[in-house]
Design a protein around this motif. Structure first.
Motif, mmCIF file in Angstrom:
data_model
loop_
_atom_site.group_PDB
_atom_site.id
_atom_site.type_symbol
_atom_site.label_atom_id
_atom_site.label_comp_id
_atom_site.label_asym_id
_atom_site.label_seq_id
_atom_site.Cartn_x
_atom_site.Cartn_y
_atom_site.Cartn_z
ATOM 1 N N VAL A 1 71.607 31.198 39.448
ATOM 2 C CA VAL A 1 71.602 30.883 38.021
ATOM 3 C C VAL A 1 72.625 29.786 37.835
ATOM 4 C CG1 VAL A 1 71.968 31.716 35.678
ATOM 5 C CG2 VAL A 1 70.942 33.244 37.384
ATOM 6 N N ASP A 2 72.152 28.593 37.548
ATOM 7 C CA ASP A 2 73.038 27.431 37.536
ATOM 8 C C ASP A 2 73.253 26.930 36.111
ATOM 9 O OD1 ASP A 2 74.591 25.250 38.551
ATOM 10 O OD2 ASP A 2 73.386 25.275 40.378
ATOM 11 N N THR A 3 74.042 25.893 35.997
ATOM 12 C CA THR A 3 74.498 25.402 34.697
ATOM 13 C C THR A 3 73.447 24.535 34.019
ATOM 14 O OG1 THR A 3 75.444 23.410 35.680
ATOM 15 C CG2 THR A 3 76.869 25.369 35.546
ATOM 16 N N PRO A 4 73.539 24.393 32.699
ATOM 17 C CA PRO A 4 72.683 23.430 32.008
ATOM 18 C C PRO A 4 72.839 22.019 32.557
ATOM 19 C CG PRO A 4 73.721 24.888 30.417
ATOM 20 C CD PRO A 4 74.351 25.187 31.746
ATOM 21 N N ALA A 5 74.039 21.676 33.021
ATOM 22 C CA ALA A 5 74.269 20.333 33.551
ATOM 23 C C ALA A 5 73.442 20.080 34.809
ATOM 24 C CB ALA A 5 75.751 20.139 33.857
ATOM 25 N N SER A 6 73.273 21.097 35.647
ATOM 26 C CA SER A 6 72.492 20.909 36.869
ATOM 27 C C SER A 6 71.020 20.663 36.538
ATOM 28 C CB SER A 6 72.643 22.117 37.788
ATOM 29 O OG SER A 6 72.053 23.270 37.209
ATOM 30 N N VAL A 7 70.529 21.355 35.535
ATOM 31 C CA VAL A 7 69.149 21.151 35.099
ATOM 32 C C VAL A 7 68.991 19.757 34.489
ATOM 33 C CG1 VAL A 7 67.330 21.984 33.567
ATOM 34 C CG2 VAL A 7 68.799 23.620 34.756
ATOM 35 N N GLN A 8 69.946 19.370 33.678
ATOM 36 C CA GLN A 8 69.876 18.052 33.038
ATOM 37 C C GLN A 8 69.936 16.935 34.069
ATOM 38 O OE1 GLN A 8 69.312 17.526 29.676
ATOM 39 N NE2 GLN A 8 68.913 15.461 30.458
ATOM 40 N N ALA A 9 70.733 17.131 35.124
ATOM 41 C CA ALA A 9 70.827 16.108 36.164
ATOM 42 C C ALA A 9 69.475 15.902 36.844
ATOM 43 C CB ALA A 9 71.886 16.502 37.186
ATOM 44 N N ALA A 10 68.765 16.993 37.101
ATOM 45 C CA ALA A 10 67.439 16.883 37.711
ATOM 46 C C ALA A 10 66.470 16.162 36.773
ATOM 47 C CB ALA A 10 66.911 18.263 38.067
ATOM 48 N N SER B 1 69.916 18.949 44.710
ATOM 49 C CA SER B 1 70.617 19.323 45.937
ATOM 50 C C SER B 1 70.726 20.847 45.909
ATOM 51 C CB SER B 1 71.975 18.630 46.022
ATOM 52 O OG SER B 1 72.748 18.895 44.872
ATOM 53 N N GLU B 2 71.801 21.417 46.438
ATOM 54 C CA GLU B 2 71.924 22.870 46.382
ATOM 55 C C GLU B 2 72.031 23.339 44.929
ATOM 56 O OE1 GLU B 2 75.658 21.610 48.537
ATOM 57 O OE2 GLU B 2 74.144 20.487 47.421
ATOM 58 N N MET B 3 71.471 24.504 44.663
ATOM 59 C CA MET B 3 71.471 25.034 43.297
ATOM 60 C C MET B 3 71.751 26.534 43.359
ATOM 61 S SD MET B 3 68.549 24.653 40.318
ATOM 62 C CE MET B 3 69.211 23.212 39.484
ATOM 63 N N ARG B 4 72.648 27.007 42.510
ATOM 64 C CA ARG B 4 72.966 28.427 42.477
ATOM 65 C C ARG B 4 71.796 29.212 41.887
ATOM 66 N NH1 ARG B 4 78.144 26.437 40.554
ATOM 67 N NH2 ARG B 4 77.591 27.069 38.437
ATOM 68 N N ALA C 1 66.103 29.130 42.956
ATOM 69 C CA ALA C 1 65.828 30.561 42.894
ATOM 70 C C ALA C 1 64.921 30.866 41.702
ATOM 71 C CB ALA C 1 67.128 31.354 42.779
ATOM 72 N N LYS C 2 64.267 32.004 41.775
ATOM 73 C CA LYS C 2 63.295 32.389 40.753
ATOM 74 C C LYS C 2 63.831 32.276 39.326
ATOM 75 C CE LYS C 2 62.171 36.719 40.483
ATOM 76 N NZ LYS C 2 61.578 38.057 40.744
ATOM 77 N N PRO C 3 65.082 32.700 39.036
ATOM 78 C CA PRO C 3 65.557 32.601 37.643
ATOM 79 C C PRO C 3 65.622 31.180 37.099
ATOM 80 C CG PRO C 3 66.953 34.089 38.913
ATOM 81 C CD PRO C 3 66.056 33.404 39.889
ATOM 82 N N MET C 4 65.760 30.191 38.014
ATOM 83 C CA MET C 4 65.906 28.807 37.564
ATOM 84 C C MET C 4 64.597 28.027 37.565
ATOM 85 S SD MET C 4 69.037 28.493 36.710
ATOM 86 C CE MET C 4 69.076 26.721 36.469
ATOM 87 N N ALA C 5 63.576 28.548 38.235
ATOM 88 C CA ALA C 5 62.351 27.766 38.422
ATOM 89 C C ALA C 5 61.686 27.427 37.089
ATOM 90 C CB ALA C 5 61.378 28.522 39.324
ATOM 91 N N LYS C 6 61.606 28.406 36.188
ATOM 92 C CA LYS C 6 60.969 28.135 34.893
ATOM 93 C C LYS C 6 61.798 27.159 34.063
ATOM 94 C CE LYS C 6 60.340 32.575 33.998
ATOM 95 N NZ LYS C 6 59.928 33.851 33.367
ATOM 96 N N ARG C 7 63.120 27.309 34.106
ATOM 97 C CA ARG C 7 63.983 26.402 33.333
ATOM 98 C C ARG C 7 63.849 24.970 33.842
ATOM 99 N NH1 ARG C 7 69.965 28.642 33.153
ATOM 100 N NH2 ARG C 7 70.230 26.657 32.054
ATOM 101 N N LEU C 8 63.822 24.820 35.162
ATOM 102 C CA LEU C 8 63.730 23.480 35.721
ATOM 103 C C LEU C 8 62.355 22.870 35.441
ATOM 104 C CD1 LEU C 8 65.493 21.528 37.271
ATOM 105 C CD2 LEU C 8 64.566 22.434 39.404
ATOM 106 N N ALA C 9 61.303 23.650 35.594
ATOM 107 C CA ALA C 9 59.959 23.141 35.304
ATOM 108 C C ALA C 9 59.850 22.695 33.856
ATOM 109 C CB ALA C 9 58.912 24.212 35.614
#
Length: 384
Positions: free
Chosen positions: A156-165, A151-154, A191-199
């Motif tokens: 630079v978001d939390t580890p929990a948001s990444v884990q939920a995805a 859903s919406e993502m800041r 956002a760009k800072p989170m794209a690599k972490r999420l991938a």
């Protein structure tokens, strides 16, 4: 000489705009010019193109008309103009095919395939309970699925948001096993800072692709992202011409392009974009969470494009409240999905017969769809 003599526009549920173009010899062509949530704006752009240029012209000079509609205005490009051009272009190809009693793909060189694979959306804007939905769609015969990543993502978001995805795609992978492809749409929300972490977090579950991992405004960051993941990268639904795609193809970071046949200049332009992509060994997967005319246009281009990989379609998608893709067709069986594929239509023009009576009936309804405006916890506007 055959001339364009009349046109009508119909706003219909759930969020679509249909264009009917008629010629002096009685042929009718259909197009779907729309920007979701901006249908009234695109309607005005279509009226400008028809009233100021196309009425009275020979409908068969499609390439010349495309160039005139695009280059004839000092200001060009962008979602509104290119979507207006797209719908007009679709209608002209429909007319040309009917005039020659041939499907559009036959006029573009003939079929390179007999059928095209399709994928099915699961979940909604804020994805939840996707595992169960995935199992149901696979039971219906689909072999490829797509879901929203977050859903919406800041920024630079939390580890929990990444884990939920990661947990969501894990539930889908567990439900469907390794034989089913799962596309994951970042939807420009990341956002760009989170794209690599999420991938990185999604990589263990072997996504089919990650879609729009960054906004098109940040396409220059795609090579860096591609260097950090083995997941194929897809983008292009908010890119509107071959000139928009030129740089991402040259950069070599994109594996799948997703132009929209109702946004990126129609059949004429997307056929050229597909050929450009083929030269870079990039696959084509047209964006299409829209109606039956847009889908028919996509399939005509898929049919004659060797690099077409898979086709999006909107059956049962979460946006389709008040109308669905098959409702407006006289013969909905033209889009029968069998083992995760749809056969290339063989009828003339776009290969579909629009139920005009039903279109007129539905156009009497009030249609005013707009995407929601999301906000973060601090009240700032979030990407939808």
């Amino acid at each position: 000489m055959t001339k364009v003599v009349d046109y009508e526009l119909f706003e219909v549920p759930p969020r679509w705009l249909f264009l009917r173009v008629e010629t002096s010899d009685g042929l009718v062509g259909w197009g779907e010019p729309v920007v979701e949530g901006r249908s009234k704006t695109v309607r005005t752009a279509v009226e400008e193109l028809l009233d100021n240029y196309l009425l009275g012209e020979d409908p068969h000079r499609i390439e010349d008309h495309w160039q005139a509609m695009y280059r004839g205005g000092f200001y060009r490009g962008g979602p509104i103009l290119m979507s207006a051009i797209a719908g007009v272009d679709q209608a002209l190809w429909d007319i040309k095919g009917k005039a020659f009693d041939a499907p559009v793909h036959q006029l573009l060189g003939g079929r390179a395939r007999d059928r095209i694979r399709v994928y099915q959306w699961i979940g909604g804007d804020r994805p939840a309970d996707v595992g169960e939905a995935a199992g149901e769609k696979v039971d219906e015969g689909f072999t490829a699925l797509k879901m929203n990543a977050t859903s919406e993502m800041r920024s630079v978001d939390t580890p929990a948001s990444v884990q939920a995805a990661a947990d969501r795609i894990a539930s889908v992978r567990e439900a469907v096993g390794p034989e089913v492809d799962i596309g994951v749409d970042f939807h420009g929300r990341v956002a760009k800072p989170m794209a690599k972490r999420l991938a990185s977090a999604l990589e263990p579950y072997d996504p089919f692709f990650i879609e729009e991992p960054v906004l098109p405004e940040q396409n220059e960051s795609l090579p860096d992202l591609a260097a950090h993941t083995s997941i194929p990268i897809a983008t292009g639904e908010r890119m509107f011409s071959r000139w928009d795609f030129k740089q991402v193809l040259a950069d070599g970071a994109v594996d799948i392009i997703q132009p929209d046949l109702s946004h990126a200049g129609g059949i004429t332009e997307v056929r050229k974009i597909a050929s450009m992509a083929e030269a870079y060994d990039v696959a084509l997967a047209p964006h299409c969470p829209l109606g039956p005319i847009a889908l028919a246009s996509c399939i005509q281009v898929d049919a004659c494009s060797h690099n077409a990989l898979i086709q999006e379609q909107s059956l049962d998608i979460h946006y389709n409240e008040g109308g669905d893709v098959l409702d407006y067709l006289a013969d909905p069986d033209v889009f029968t999905y069998d083992e995760g594929y749809v056969d290339v239509p063989t009828g003339p023009g776009l290969g579909i017969e629009v139920n005009e009576e039903y279109v007129r009936e539905q156009a009497e309804r009030d249609v005013d769809w707009h995407n929601p405006v999301w906000r973060h916890d601090d009240g700032s506007v979030a990407e939808w």
